[in-house]
Scaffold this motif. Structure first.
Motif, PDB file in Angstrom:
ATOM      1  N   SER A 325      37.941  32.062  29.846  1.00  0.00           N
ATOM      2  CA  SER A 325      37.777  33.260  29.010  1.00  0.00           C
ATOM      3  C   SER A 325      36.440  33.936  29.283  1.00  0.00           C
ATOM      4  O   SER A 325      36.336  35.170  29.285  1.00  0.00           O
ATOM      5  N   ILE A 326      35.388  33.128  29.528  1.00  0.00           N
ATOM      6  CA  ILE A 326      34.069  33.683  29.841  1.00  0.00           C
ATOM      7  C   ILE A 326      34.092  34.363  31.210  1.00  0.00           C
ATOM      8  O   ILE A 326      33.535  35.454  31.386  1.00  0.00           O
ATOM      9  N   ILE A 327      34.744  33.729  32.182  1.00  0.00           N
ATOM     10  CA  ILE A 327      34.869  34.331  33.520  1.00  0.00           C
ATOM     11  C   ILE A 327      35.606  35.656  33.431  1.00  0.00           C
ATOM     12  O   ILE A 327      35.186  36.669  34.008  1.00  0.00           O
ATOM     13  N   CYS A 328      36.719  35.664  32.700  1.00  0.00           N
ATOM     14  CA  CYS A 328      37.515  36.894  32.560  1.00  0.00           C
ATOM     15  C   CYS A 328      36.720  37.998  31.860  1.00  0.00           C
ATOM     16  O   CYS A 328      36.689  39.143  32.317  1.00  0.00           O
ATOM     17  N   ALA A 329      36.072  37.645  30.735  1.00  0.00           N
ATOM     18  CA  ALA A 329      35.342  38.647  29.964  1.00  0.00           C
ATOM     19  C   ALA A 329      34.199  39.253  30.775  1.00  0.00           C
ATOM     20  O   ALA A 329      33.990  40.478  30.771  1.00  0.00           O
ATOM     21  N   SER A 330      33.467  38.402  31.495  1.00  0.00           N
ATOM     22  CA  SER A 330      32.346  38.899  32.305  1.00  0.00           C
ATOM     23  C   SER A 330      32.833  39.790  33.434  1.00  0.00           C
ATOM     24  O   SER A 330      32.249  40.851  33.710  1.00  0.00           O
ATOM     25  N   SER A 331      33.901  39.381  34.103  1.00  0.00           N
ATOM     26  CA  SER A 331      34.425  40.143  35.243  1.00  0.00           C
ATOM     27  C   SER A 331      34.959  41.502  34.801  1.00  0.00           C
ATOM     28  O   SER A 331      34.653  42.530  35.402  1.00  0.00           O
ATOM     29  N   LEU A 332      35.772  41.514  33.740  1.00  0.00           N
ATOM     30  CA  LEU A 332      36.355  42.779  33.281  1.00  0.00           C
ATOM     31  C   LEU A 332      35.301  43.710  32.686  1.00  0.00           C
ATOM     32  O   LEU A 332      35.392  44.928  32.811  1.00  0.00           O
ATOM     33  N   ASN A 333      34.287  43.123  32.060  1.00  0.00           N
ATOM     34  CA  ASN A 333      33.228  43.951  31.495  1.00  0.00           C
ATOM     35  C   ASN A 333      32.459  44.680  32.593  1.00  0.00           C
ATOM     36  O   ASN A 333      32.114  45.864  32.454  1.00  0.00           O
ATOM     37  N   TYR A 334      32.197  43.994  33.707  1.00  0.00           N
ATOM     38  CA  TYR A 334      31.448  44.628  34.799  1.00  0.00           C
ATOM     39  C   TYR A 334      32.329  45.578  35.605  1.00  0.00           C
ATOM     40  O   TYR A 334      31.910  46.697  35.932  1.00  0.00           O
TER      41      TYR A 334
END
Length: 440
Positions: A325-334
């Motif tokens: 979830s952290i990987i997904c959130a960071s990637s989509l946010n950037y």
């Protein structure tokens, strides 16, 4: 540029793990929501291969009587049961004798006394039944497992195959996905249930569906003794120029703690054969498990896997829901400027939906409404504990199993460990100081 690359790789990794999870969910739907009765169940005894059911016993496992009785009730015309205990004083022995008296029409015998072929006590307990079994096909089931009456017939179907089926890789081992059944509502038991019946089942089924490598748990396994006698546990294809040395068959796996996984890997790599998941489950009766029991159990198998498949073990945290979830959130946010909170909420909403769908498939029914909230809290605890348990486990090599301490060595082999003290116990231990002479 570095952040762009990391975000892109993160999104690709996230998508790949989701794809594997959806493979497991889809395969669970196809395999477990329809369990037809095998024609072998009603065939003549002379027309079906004989099977020897081996059940190693030690102590009073949860629901032991019902677990063992489930093998006496198999709808299969040609089988024998061998119950084995290491010594005459084992508490499981009276129950084994009571069942043999209750079902005199079932071929069953009890073997008392183990043969020491290695460090693994389960293998030592199984060696005599393994050698004395009347049939080539062996079904090894743990004592804390109960099975459906049609399990044996469907498993033999999967092992021998249909003569009209298209040609494929030979099947050397049939196994069953574990399904946790909680009998005592302790926090550790509930977390174990949430783990086995959702994420573990999903990934276990997915890996076996993709069949990229061996992945076997030993709760309930069916294989041929003649196949096992051809392997030595080297996990490599035999070389025609180099003769294989060492014990063969089951005794060759007495040096491993996870003998079930190593047997599956040996049949896969040394013989080049494949495995098959039956459409049945191994109902794993989870007894009185505390939170620390659960943590120690998960840590034990992480430490064993670390010495067997290091690369795959180190990747494990990046397949768990919280880290993903952290990987997904960071990637989509950037990449797309999406709020991390939206990504995390959507991630967990879909993740638990898929997990519950897998639960419904292997259980044969959806999660009962009466225990929905009782199940949700342990599910959350399991997801939050995954990373801390991994970090605790990966930096150690000592495990405790069945009350005995072991040190895990290369390739998953084990040696008996001397009892060690924790740092707190060492701090409190009296030092051997010389007495001070206080006389003047």
């Amino acid at each position: 540029m570095i952040r762009l690359v990391l975000s892109s790789v993160g999104l690709i990794w996230y998508s790949a793990i989701w794809a594997i999870g959806l493979v497991g969910c889809s395969a669970a739907r196809k395999r477990y929501r329809n369990r037809p009765r095998s024609p072998l169940a009603s065939a003549a005894a002379s027309s079906v291969p004989g099977v020897s059911i081996l059940r190693p016993l030690k102590g009073l496992d949860t629901n032991l009587y019902e677990n063992l009785e489930s093998t006496f009730l198999q709808e299969y015309p040609n089988y024998e049961i061998i119950l084995s205990v290491a010594d005459e004083n084992d508490q499981a022995l009276p129950i084994a004798r009571e069942l043999t008296s209750k079902y005199p029409h079932v071929k069953c015998r009890i073997i008392v006394g183990e043969e020491n072929v290695g460090t693994n006590p389960k293998v030592n307990n199984l060696v005599r039944p393994y050698r004395e079994a009347a049939n080539d096909i062996l079904w090894v089931i743990d004592s804390n497992v109960t099975v459906h009456p049609g399990t044996l017939a469907r498993s033999v179907d999967a092992l021998v195959g249909s003569p009209t089926a298209p040609a494929k890789k030979r099947i050397a081992l049939v196994h069953h996905v574990p399904f946790a059944v909680v009998t005592e509502s302790r926090i550790g038991s509930r977390i174990e249930e949430a783990f086995l019946n959702t994420n573990h089942a999903k990934m276990y089924i997915a890996i076996n569906t993709l069949a990229v490598d061996s992945c076997v748990m030993g709760k309930s396994n069916l294989y041929r003794r003649s196949d096992l006698e051809r392997v030595i546990g080297s996990l490599k294809p035999p070389s025609p120029n180099t003769p294989q040395s060492g014990p063969r068959g089951l005794p060759a796996f007495g040096r491993f703690l996870a003998e079930d996984n190593m047997i599956g890997a040996a049949l896969w790599h040394e013989l080049g054969d494949r495995h098959e998941l039956s459409c049945d489950v191994a109902n794993n009766l989870v007894g009185n498990m505390t939170l620390m029991d659960y943590i120690r159990r998960r840590a034990r198998w992480i430490r064993v896997r670390k010495h067997m498949v290091l690369a795959a073990t180190l990747v494990e945290p990046f397949t768990e829901s919280v880290v993903l979830s952290i990987i997904c959130a960071s990637s989509l946010n950037y990449l797309l400027d999406i709020s991390p909170w939206i990504s995390i909420f959507a991630h967990f909403a879909v993740w638990i939906y898929v997990d519950l769908d897998v639960y419904a498939s292997i259980a044969g029914h959806p999660l009962p409404a009466a225990i929905r909230w009782e199940f949700a809290a342990p599910w959350v605890a399991r997801e939050l504990l995954a990373l801390p348990i991994f970090l605790f486990a990966v930096f150690g090599s000592e495990v405790t199993w069945r009350g005995r301490a072991y040190t895990v060595l290369r390739n998953g082999e084990v040696a008996r460990a001397e009892k060690t003290l924790s740092w707190f116990q060492r701090l409190r231990k009296p030092k051997n100081y010389d007495p001070l002479d206080t006389s003047l």
